[in-house]
Design a protein around this motif. Structure first.
Motif, PDB file in Angstrom:
ATOM      1  N   PHE A 184       0.803  -1.223  -0.074  1.00  0.00           N
ATOM      2  CA  PHE A 184       0.023   0.063  -0.116  1.00  0.00           C
ATOM      3  C   PHE A 184       0.934   1.224   0.071  1.00  0.00           C
ATOM      4  O   PHE A 184       0.528   2.146  -0.689  1.00  0.00           O
ATOM      5  CB  PHE A 184      -0.920  -0.133   1.391  1.00  0.00           C
ATOM      6  N   GLN A 185       1.762   1.306   0.975  1.00  0.00           N
ATOM      7  CA  GLN A 185       2.823   2.529   0.947  1.00  0.00           C
ATOM      8  C   GLN A 185       3.696   2.716  -0.313  1.00  0.00           C
ATOM      9  O   GLN A 185       3.627   3.907  -0.887  1.00  0.00           O
ATOM     10  CB  GLN A 185       3.658   2.036   2.094  1.00  0.00           C
ATOM     11  N   PHE A 186       4.041   1.625  -0.978  1.00  0.00           N
ATOM     12  CA  PHE A 186       4.924   1.945  -2.027  1.00  0.00           C
ATOM     13  C   PHE A 186       3.809   2.324  -3.306  1.00  0.00           C
ATOM     14  O   PHE A 186       4.258   3.103  -4.144  1.00  0.00           O
ATOM     15  CB  PHE A 186       5.576   0.539  -2.515  1.00  0.00           C
ATOM     16  N   PHE A 187       2.668   1.753  -3.285  1.00  0.00           N
ATOM     17  CA  PHE A 187       1.779   2.198  -4.494  1.00  0.00           C
ATOM     18  C   PHE A 187       1.372   3.501  -4.327  1.00  0.00           C
ATOM     19  O   PHE A 187       1.379   4.479  -5.305  1.00  0.00           O
ATOM     20  CB  PHE A 187       0.549   1.205  -4.335  1.00  0.00           C
ATOM     21  N   ASN A 188       1.109   4.038  -3.050  1.00  0.00           N
ATOM     22  CA  ASN A 188       0.692   5.540  -2.888  1.00  0.00           C
ATOM     23  C   ASN A 188       1.863   6.229  -3.326  1.00  0.00           C
ATOM     24  O   ASN A 188       1.752   7.394  -3.766  1.00  0.00           O
ATOM     25  CB  ASN A 188       0.475   5.783  -1.436  1.00  0.00           C
ATOM     26  N   ALA A 189       3.137   5.723  -2.871  1.00  0.00           N
ATOM     27  CA  ALA A 189       4.358   6.789  -3.047  1.00  0.00           C
ATOM     28  C   ALA A 189       4.368   6.913  -4.615  1.00  0.00           C
ATOM     29  O   ALA A 189       4.630   7.869  -4.975  1.00  0.00           O
ATOM     30  CB  ALA A 189       5.585   5.828  -2.521  1.00  0.00           C
ATOM     31  N   PHE A 190       4.117   5.894  -5.445  1.00  0.00           N
ATOM     32  CA  PHE A 190       4.138   5.636  -6.969  1.00  0.00           C
ATOM     33  C   PHE A 190       3.016   6.883  -7.357  1.00  0.00           C
ATOM     34  O   PHE A 190       3.436   7.562  -8.389  1.00  0.00           O
ATOM     35  CB  PHE A 190       4.049   4.560  -7.520  1.00  0.00           C
ATOM     36  N   SER A 191       1.883   6.887  -6.786  1.00  0.00           N
ATOM     37  CA  SER A 191       0.856   7.602  -7.359  1.00  0.00           C
ATOM     38  C   SER A 191       1.217   9.138  -7.139  1.00  0.00           C
ATOM     39  O   SER A 191       0.758  10.025  -7.856  1.00  0.00           O
ATOM     40  CB  SER A 191      -0.337   7.296  -6.454  1.00  0.00           C
ATOM     41  N   LEU A 196       3.495  14.759  -9.012  1.00  0.00           N
ATOM     42  CA  LEU A 196       4.358  15.496  -8.986  1.00  0.00           C
ATOM     43  C   LEU A 196       4.525  15.905  -7.665  1.00  0.00           C
ATOM     44  O   LEU A 196       4.919  16.981  -7.371  1.00  0.00           O
ATOM     45  CB  LEU A 196       4.479  16.510 -10.130  1.00  0.00           C
ATOM     46  N   ARG A 197       3.950  15.137  -6.463  1.00  0.00           N
ATOM     47  CA  ARG A 197       3.917  15.730  -5.107  1.00  0.00           C
ATOM     48  C   ARG A 197       5.277  14.952  -4.525  1.00  0.00           C
ATOM     49  O   ARG A 197       5.350  13.941  -4.092  1.00  0.00           O
ATOM     50  CB  ARG A 197       2.748  15.246  -4.590  1.00  0.00           C
ATOM     51  N   ILE A 198       6.457  15.460  -5.072  1.00  0.00           N
ATOM     52  CA  ILE A 198       7.679  14.649  -4.614  1.00  0.00           C
ATOM     53  C   ILE A 198       7.810  14.413  -3.106  1.00  0.00           C
ATOM     54  O   ILE A 198       8.173  13.380  -2.540  1.00  0.00           O
ATOM     55  CB  ILE A 198       8.925  15.547  -5.410  1.00  0.00           C
ATOM     56  N   LYS A 199       7.781  15.689  -2.534  1.00  0.00           N
ATOM     57  CA  LYS A 199       7.935  15.406  -0.982  1.00  0.00           C
ATOM     58  C   LYS A 199       7.104  14.467  -0.448  1.00  0.00           C
ATOM     59  O   LYS A 199       7.685  13.384   0.384  1.00  0.00           O
ATOM     60  CB  LYS A 199       7.660  16.594  -0.218  1.00  0.00           C
ATOM     61  N   ARG A 200       5.877  14.427  -0.654  1.00  0.00           N
ATOM     62  CA  ARG A 200       5.040  13.441   0.126  1.00  0.00           C
ATOM     63  C   ARG A 200       5.268  12.074  -0.369  1.00  0.00           C
ATOM     64  O   ARG A 200       5.072  11.037  -0.003  1.00  0.00           O
ATOM     65  CB  ARG A 200       3.568  13.819  -0.408  1.00  0.00           C
ATOM     66  N   SER A 201       5.618  11.917  -1.816  1.00  0.00           N
ATOM     67  CA  SER A 201       6.028  10.621  -2.585  1.00  0.00           C
ATOM     68  C   SER A 201       7.336   9.943  -1.596  1.00  0.00           C
ATOM     69  O   SER A 201       6.978   8.703  -1.375  1.00  0.00           O
ATOM     70  CB  SER A 201       6.385  10.730  -3.881  1.00  0.00           C
ATOM     71  N   PHE A 202       8.188  10.759  -1.432  1.00  0.00           N
ATOM     72  CA  PHE A 202       9.329  10.096  -0.756  1.00  0.00           C
ATOM     73  C   PHE A 202       9.045   9.766   0.752  1.00  0.00           C
ATOM     74  O   PHE A 202       9.641   8.885   1.245  1.00  0.00           O
ATOM     75  CB  PHE A 202      10.822  11.180  -1.099  1.00  0.00           C
ATOM     76  N   ASN A 384      -4.616  10.372  -0.544  1.00  0.00           N
ATOM     77  CA  ASN A 384      -3.396  10.908   0.051  1.00  0.00           C
ATOM     78  C   ASN A 384      -4.082  12.309   0.412  1.00  0.00           C
ATOM     79  O   ASN A 384      -3.689  13.293   0.076  1.00  0.00           O
ATOM     80  CB  ASN A 384      -2.582  11.189  -1.015  1.00  0.00           C
ATOM     81  N   PHE A 385      -4.332  12.317   1.892  1.00  0.00           N
ATOM     82  CA  PHE A 385      -4.774  13.350   2.412  1.00  0.00           C
ATOM     83  C   PHE A 385      -3.694  14.080   3.492  1.00  0.00           C
ATOM     84  O   PHE A 385      -3.017  13.468   3.692  1.00  0.00           O
ATOM     85  CB  PHE A 385      -6.083  13.227   3.479  1.00  0.00           C
ATOM     86  N   SER A 386      -3.721  15.358   3.564  1.00  0.00           N
ATOM     87  CA  SER A 386      -3.165  15.948   4.559  1.00  0.00           C
ATOM     88  C   SER A 386      -3.827  15.816   6.039  1.00  0.00           C
ATOM     89  O   SER A 386      -4.921  15.379   5.883  1.00  0.00           O
ATOM     90  CB  SER A 386      -2.972  17.673   4.369  1.00  0.00           C
ATOM     91  N   CYS A 387      -3.138  16.063   6.865  1.00  0.00           N
ATOM     92  CA  CYS A 387      -4.108  16.123   8.107  1.00  0.00           C
ATOM     93  C   CYS A 387      -5.541  16.879   8.500  1.00  0.00           C
ATOM     94  O   CYS A 387      -6.253  16.158   8.785  1.00  0.00           O
ATOM     95  CB  CYS A 387      -3.171  16.343   9.498  1.00  0.00           C
TER      96      CYS A 387
END
Length: 439
Positions: A184-191, A196-202, A384-387
């Motif tokens: 799940f984490q890796f899929f969301n990182a790729f999405s 182009l949400r680079i910081k959130r992806s990493f 992929n929500f913010s708090c």
């Protein structure tokens, strides 16, 4: 695609709706038949996929809709499509509450279990609000409007009842959980990377790697019991209790703990002592097997030392045709499986506890069901929500249930309160929203 809907007789349909939503008319129920609701006399053709039509409400009823409108299935409108007086409101409530379009879809294409994306071309607006409850409020007011009075003929409205529930999928960190949650984490990182949400992806990628490699203790029940005691919450805890040898599929899909373990027996006693309820969390393959359900129910009862009546199917495995029928045959009396795995919402456009209609027996099922609306993974794994976005999103579902004086269940998995997940702050926010009298 069309299909003929074999509805119950009109009187039976009407009585089923009155009984299922009786909390909205605790007095003078006989007066409901005097509301001049348009009645379709011809045979009804259900068109798939589900399409909802927005009906403009009269001035006195606008606040019961959303932006002054009520959404109903297209089959419920008369020749004058824009007229609220030409809507068959009783039929609308039945079709939505009983998931009639989904039942026909299942009949033609097989069960979707609980994945909304499998309902191709569906009008998802049906899931955004508790339309059935809103129609109840509208009908109550309609009678009052007819008689030009402010008298409340049907009794006090029910208090909203929001049930907190837990599916105990894990009491320790297993290899199968590492694989599933890491994926799940890796899929969301790729999405996120594609957006182009680079910081959130990493950040997601780092969380996935950390999750795979860490070895945290996941026995957090003392913490959870204390949180709920402080919040004044009595929850329903659903436990897995299969005694069969593990195959690879069971290893991957089902929990790994042993319900007859002494530590778990003590936990069951502590939960009962704290005022919580204990229910069954059947295995991945038990959703249409009454004998398997009965066996797992018996095993849990042996560890608990008392009867088990509550249930939610693991992975929300579900069939309109088979699941409730088999649960009832096994002796279960209350189910909360009805929700979507991949999104929040009111799957049957309703926030209530009722006995669903059984077309095969031409009567109600012998099991009570409560609609579930949101779970923790909707907030984190599927969005992929913010708090702040998570908090607002979660509160909106709770607000809807309160606004319509409804009943619903919310699901939170205990192991997500660990540091591996870090979802405990959001769980506390959910409890605060439930108890907030201002919402």
């Amino acid at each position: 695609m069309t299909a003929e809907l074999k509805l119950p007789d009109r009187d039976v349909l009407f009585r089923h709706i009155l009984d299922s939503l009786s909390a909205y008319w605790s007095e003078n129920i006989n007066l409901l038949s005097k509301i001049p609701v348009h009645c379709h006399q011809e045979k009804i053709k259900i068109v798939l996929p589900l399409k909802m039509v927005a009906i403009d409400l009269p001035d006195w009823g606008k606040n019961f809709g959303v932006k002054g409108q009520m959404l109903v299935p297209q089959e419920c409108i008369g020749s004058e499509k824009d007229s609220w007086e030409q809507v068959d409101w009783w039929l609308a409530m039945f079709l939505l509450m009983e998931g009639w379009h989904e039942r026909l879809w299942e009949q033609k294409h097989g069960t979707i279990h609980s994945y909304s994306f499998r309902l191709k071309g569906w009008d998802s607006r049906a899931w955004d609000h508790a339309w059935v409850n809103r129609i109840c409020l509208f009908l109550r007011s309609w009678y009052t409007e007819i008689h030009n009075t402010s008298i409340d003929f049907f009794g006090n409205l029910p208090d909203a009842n929001i049930v907190v529930s837990h599916d105990v999928d894990a009491v320790s960190k297993t290899h199968s959980i590492r694989l599933k949650q890491g994926a799940f984490q890796f899929f969301n990182a790729f999405s996120l990377l594609l957006k182009l949400r680079i910081k959130r992806s990493f950040r997601k990628l780092a969380n996935g790697i950390k999750f795979l490699l860490s070895n945290e203790d996941w026995w957090i029940f003392d913490k959870l019991i204390n949180i709920e005691r402080a919040a004044g919450v009595s929850a329903v805890y659903h436990f897995y209790s299969d005694q069969r040898p593990k195959t690879f599929k069971r290893w991957l899909m089902d929990p790994s703990y042993e319900i007859k373990n002494e530590r778990l027996k003590i936990l069951l006693y502590e939960l009962k002592y704290a005022g919580h309820k204990v229910g069954l969390h059947p295995t991945y393959d038990a959703w249409n097997d009454s004998e398997l359900l009965k066996e797992q129910k018996k095993t849990l009862e042996e560890s608990l030392g008392s009867k088990v009546t509550y249930c939610r199917q693991h992975w929300l495995r579900f069939s309109w045709k088979d699941t409730w029928l088999n649960q009832a045959r096994s002796g279960l009396t209350q189910d909360s499986t009805l929700m979507f795995n991949d999104r929040s919402g009111f799957r049957n456009s309703c926030a209530t506890s009722w006995k669903p209609w059984n077309p095969k027996g031409h009567k109600e099922h012998q099991i009570g069901c409560i609609s579930s609306v949101i779970m923790d993974s909707h907030l984190f794994d599927y969005n992929n929500f913010s708090c702040c976005e998570r908090n607002e999103y979660m509160r909106n579902w709770i607000i809807e249930c309160k606004k319509v004086h409804g009943t619903c269940s919310l699901l939170w998995h205990p192991h997500t309160l660990t540091k591996d997940y870090g979802w405990d702050e959001d769980y506390n926010m959910m409890l605060e929203a439930i108890s907030d009298k201002e919402l």
